[in-house]
Design an enzyme around this catalytic site. Sequence first.
Site, PDB file in Angstrom:
ATOM      1  N   GLY A   1      31.876  23.836  44.190  1.00  0.00           N
ATOM      2  CA  GLY A   1      32.124  25.255  43.895  1.00  0.00           C
ATOM      3  C   GLY A   1      33.371  25.396  43.046  1.00  0.00           C
ATOM      4  O   GLY A   1      34.481  25.261  43.561  1.00  0.00           O
ATOM      5  N   ALA A   2      33.200  25.657  41.753  1.00  0.00           N
ATOM      6  CA  ALA A   2      34.353  25.758  40.854  1.00  0.00           C
ATOM      7  C   ALA A   2      34.736  27.215  40.636  1.00  0.00           C
ATOM      8  O   ALA A   2      34.843  27.686  39.505  1.00  0.00           O
ATOM      9  CB  ALA A   2      34.046  25.067  39.535  1.00  0.00           C
TER      10      ALA A   2
ATOM     11  N   SER B   1      37.490  30.412  42.315  1.00  0.00           N
ATOM     12  CA  SER B   1      38.954  30.537  42.377  1.00  0.00           C
ATOM     13  C   SER B   1      39.575  29.397  43.174  1.00  0.00           C
ATOM     14  O   SER B   1      40.463  28.692  42.684  1.00  0.00           O
ATOM     15  CB  SER B   1      39.334  31.862  43.035  1.00  0.00           C
TER      16      SER B   1
ATOM     17  N   GLY C   1      38.198  26.573  44.348  1.00  0.00           N
ATOM     18  CA  GLY C   1      37.806  25.249  43.868  1.00  0.00           C
ATOM     19  C   GLY C   1      38.646  24.831  42.667  1.00  0.00           C
ATOM     20  O   GLY C   1      39.102  23.687  42.574  1.00  0.00           O
TER      21      GLY C   1
ATOM     22  N   ASN D   1      36.298  31.603  54.403  1.00  0.00           N
ATOM     23  CA  ASN D   1      36.940  32.634  55.206  1.00  0.00           C
ATOM     24  C   ASN D   1      36.021  33.040  56.354  1.00  0.00           C
ATOM     25  O   ASN D   1      34.811  32.816  56.289  1.00  0.00           O
ATOM     26  CB  ASN D   1      37.164  33.854  54.302  1.00  0.00           C
TER      27      ASN D   1
ATOM     28  N   ALA E   1      44.138  33.368  44.906  1.00  0.00           N
ATOM     29  CA  ALA E   1      43.807  32.993  43.530  1.00  0.00           C
ATOM     30  C   ALA E   1      42.653  33.859  43.058  1.00  0.00           C
ATOM     31  O   ALA E   1      41.843  34.303  43.867  1.00  0.00           O
ATOM     32  CB  ALA E   1      43.396  31.524  43.478  1.00  0.00           C
TER      33      ALA E   1
ATOM     34  N   LYS F   1      42.852  35.285  61.758  1.00  0.00           N
ATOM     35  CA  LYS F   1      42.678  35.775  60.390  1.00  0.00           C
ATOM     36  C   LYS F   1      41.470  36.709  60.326  1.00  0.00           C
ATOM     37  O   LYS F   1      41.497  37.733  59.638  1.00  0.00           O
ATOM     38  CB  LYS F   1      42.519  34.598  59.426  1.00  0.00           C
TER      39      LYS F   1
ATOM     40  N   ASN G   1      41.502  40.618  59.195  1.00  0.00           N
ATOM     41  CA  ASN G   1      40.588  41.052  58.161  1.00  0.00           C
ATOM     42  C   ASN G   1      39.733  42.235  58.647  1.00  0.00           C
ATOM     43  O   ASN G   1      39.554  43.217  57.929  1.00  0.00           O
ATOM     44  CB  ASN G   1      39.726  39.843  57.768  1.00  0.00           C
TER      45      ASN G   1
HETATM   46  P1  NAP Z   1      34.466  32.279  44.143  1.00  0.00           P
HETATM   47  O1  NAP Z   1      35.561  32.461  43.135  1.00  0.00           O
HETATM   48  O2  NAP Z   1      33.324  33.225  44.148  1.00  0.00           O
HETATM   49  O3  NAP Z   1      33.914  30.788  43.992  1.00  0.00           O
HETATM   50  C1  NAP Z   1      32.789  30.308  44.654  1.00  0.00           C
HETATM   51  C2  NAP Z   1      32.173  29.249  43.759  1.00  0.00           C
HETATM   52  O4  NAP Z   1      31.085  28.621  44.446  1.00  0.00           O
HETATM   53  C3  NAP Z   1      31.589  29.801  42.451  1.00  0.00           C
HETATM   54  O5  NAP Z   1      32.165  29.100  41.379  1.00  0.00           O
HETATM   55  C4  NAP Z   1      30.096  29.494  42.548  1.00  0.00           C
HETATM   56  O6  NAP Z   1      29.496  29.100  41.347  1.00  0.00           O
HETATM   57  C5  NAP Z   1      30.127  28.302  43.470  1.00  0.00           C
HETATM   58  N1  NAP Z   1      28.825  28.014  44.076  1.00  0.00           N
HETATM   59  C6  NAP Z   1      28.042  28.810  44.837  1.00  0.00           C
HETATM   60  N2  NAP Z   1      26.905  28.171  45.184  1.00  0.00           N
HETATM   61  C7  NAP Z   1      26.995  26.929  44.633  1.00  0.00           C
HETATM   62  C8  NAP Z   1      26.124  25.808  44.639  1.00  0.00           C
HETATM   63  N3  NAP Z   1      24.953  25.820  45.268  1.00  0.00           N
HETATM   64  N4  NAP Z   1      26.517  24.689  43.972  1.00  0.00           N
HETATM   65  C9  NAP Z   1      27.689  24.656  43.321  1.00  0.00           C
HETATM   66  N5  NAP Z   1      28.551  25.696  43.282  1.00  0.00           N
HETATM   67  C10 NAP Z   1      28.204  26.823  43.934  1.00  0.00           C
HETATM   68  O7  NAP Z   1      35.069  32.293  45.606  1.00  0.00           O
HETATM   69  P2  NAP Z   1      36.581  31.988  46.080  1.00  0.00           P
HETATM   70  O8  NAP Z   1      37.413  33.209  45.886  1.00  0.00           O
HETATM   71  O9  NAP Z   1      37.045  30.710  45.507  1.00  0.00           O
HETATM   72  O10 NAP Z   1      36.352  31.851  47.656  1.00  0.00           O
HETATM   73  C11 NAP Z   1      35.818  30.688  48.261  1.00  0.00           C
HETATM   74  C12 NAP Z   1      36.087  30.820  49.771  1.00  0.00           C
HETATM   75  O11 NAP Z   1      37.506  30.770  49.987  1.00  0.00           O
HETATM   76  C13 NAP Z   1      35.625  32.175  50.357  1.00  0.00           C
HETATM   77  O12 NAP Z   1      35.133  32.020  51.652  1.00  0.00           O
HETATM   78  C14 NAP Z   1      36.907  33.005  50.369  1.00  0.00           C
HETATM   79  O13 NAP Z   1      36.896  34.031  51.336  1.00  0.00           O
HETATM   80  C15 NAP Z   1      37.937  31.927  50.707  1.00  0.00           C
HETATM   81  N6  NAP Z   1      39.292  32.266  50.276  1.00  0.00           N
HETATM   82  C16 NAP Z   1      39.523  32.710  49.021  1.00  0.00           C
HETATM   83  C17 NAP Z   1      40.839  33.015  48.634  1.00  0.00           C
HETATM   84  C18 NAP Z   1      41.152  33.505  47.242  1.00  0.00           C
HETATM   85  O14 NAP Z   1      42.292  33.935  47.014  1.00  0.00           O
HETATM   86  N7  NAP Z   1      40.236  33.464  46.294  1.00  0.00           N
HETATM   87  C19 NAP Z   1      41.887  32.861  49.553  1.00  0.00           C
HETATM   88  C20 NAP Z   1      41.604  32.392  50.835  1.00  0.00           C
HETATM   89  C21 NAP Z   1      40.299  32.089  51.183  1.00  0.00           C
HETATM   90  P3  NAP Z   1      29.344  30.047  40.051  1.00  0.00           P
HETATM   91  O15 NAP Z   1      30.681  30.029  39.390  1.00  0.00           O
HETATM   92  O16 NAP Z   1      28.308  29.329  39.259  1.00  0.00           O
HETATM   93  O17 NAP Z   1      28.935  31.386  40.561  1.00  0.00           O
END
Ligand code: NAP
Length: 305
Positions: free
Chosen positions: A9-10, A12, A14, A105, A131, A184, A188
């Site tokens: 998962g690339a 935020s 990743g 999360n 991020a 957490k 939330n």
């Molecule tokens: P995000 O930006 O939506 O990234 C998720 C990634 O997963 C997307 O790049 C998506 O691909 C990829 N994905 C989904 N299905 C896939 C598959 N089958 N194979 C390969 N890649 C796949 O989400 P995020 O913000 O990073 O959050 C990820 C988790 O961390 C969540 O549970 C979130 O609540 C938690 N979190 C996030 C933050 C934050 O600040 N962002 C902080 C703490 C916790 P595509 O790009 O192709 O759609």
Amino acid sequence: MPTPWHILGAGSMGMLWSARLARAGLPVTLILRNGARLQAYQAAQGVTLVEGEHSQLIPIRAQTPEADEPVQRLLVTCKAYDAEHAVRQIAGRLSPDAELILLQNGLGSQQIVADLVPRNRCIFASSTEGAFRQSDWRVVFAGQGQTWLGDTSGGEAPQWLEELQRSGIAHQWSPNILSRLWRKLALNCAINPLTVLHDCRNGGLQAHSGEVGTLCTELSRLLEDCGHPEAAIDLTAEVNRVIQATANNFSSMHQDVTQGRRTEISYLLGYACAAAANHQLAAPHLQALQQRLSNHLKQRGLPCN
Ligand code: NAP
């Protein structure tokens, strides 16, 4: 030769993790959704990490789930609702002693993934880092924080925590990661849905302190009944502190709804309501909140799971 990191998962998180690990000279491979995403990524030539005024393009190897090299250490950075499907796609590539680190999360998705790969160690993580994706393959490190990691089956902290240290990823091993995740989740549930329903920044909830307080009372009871009394300590005070400290921010759920993206409601408020039902605990305000939020999402054409 250090064990390679595969990052599934690339988005935020990743990109934030892969960029820092790769910058420290560690072997990292991103696993992208499909060939089209891989092609788009290759055109960008890497991940760009933005920290304050500074941005850096970091070339990182990438592949699709169908690649056939074995996976020894997998960091899962999909959304909670995508984690099961994504891990299922590459489960056949996991070495018998592979470890998974689950960064989702809320609660629920981690156990589903762990059940899918019963031979493998699954480490659950809870992060307060922030991020966001400015565009594809470009991530902004928006909030310093900390990541707690732990194993609900017990066991020692893994050796590779030293690699996080070397990569500047603030972290701590937690002997009670479930309590951290519950705490957490409770924060939330007390904040995010109300910011959506009142369409306000976190600070806007200062005008709804009665509603917030009632939810905190129910959530505290739930944490105690679910065997996590330490996660209930001073919950209301911490919720109010977070509301004040992040008064100017829009919650992640508010941002998701505004941008027409699916929320992780099933793994947050949905999980809390299901847990209350399982423990035969009356939680009328949490149930009503879930109903109101589901209606709100439906009206906007968004999934309510
Ligand atoms: P995000 O930006 O939506 O990234 C998720 C990634 O997963 C997307 O790049 C998506 O691909 C990829 N994905 C989904 N299905 C896939 C598959 N089958 N194979 C390969 N890649 C796949 O989400 P995020 O913000 O990073 O959050 C990820 C988790 O961390 C969540 O549970 C979130 O609540 C938690 N979190 C996030 C933050 C934050 O600040 N962002 C902080 C703490 C916790 P595509 O790009 O192709 O759609």
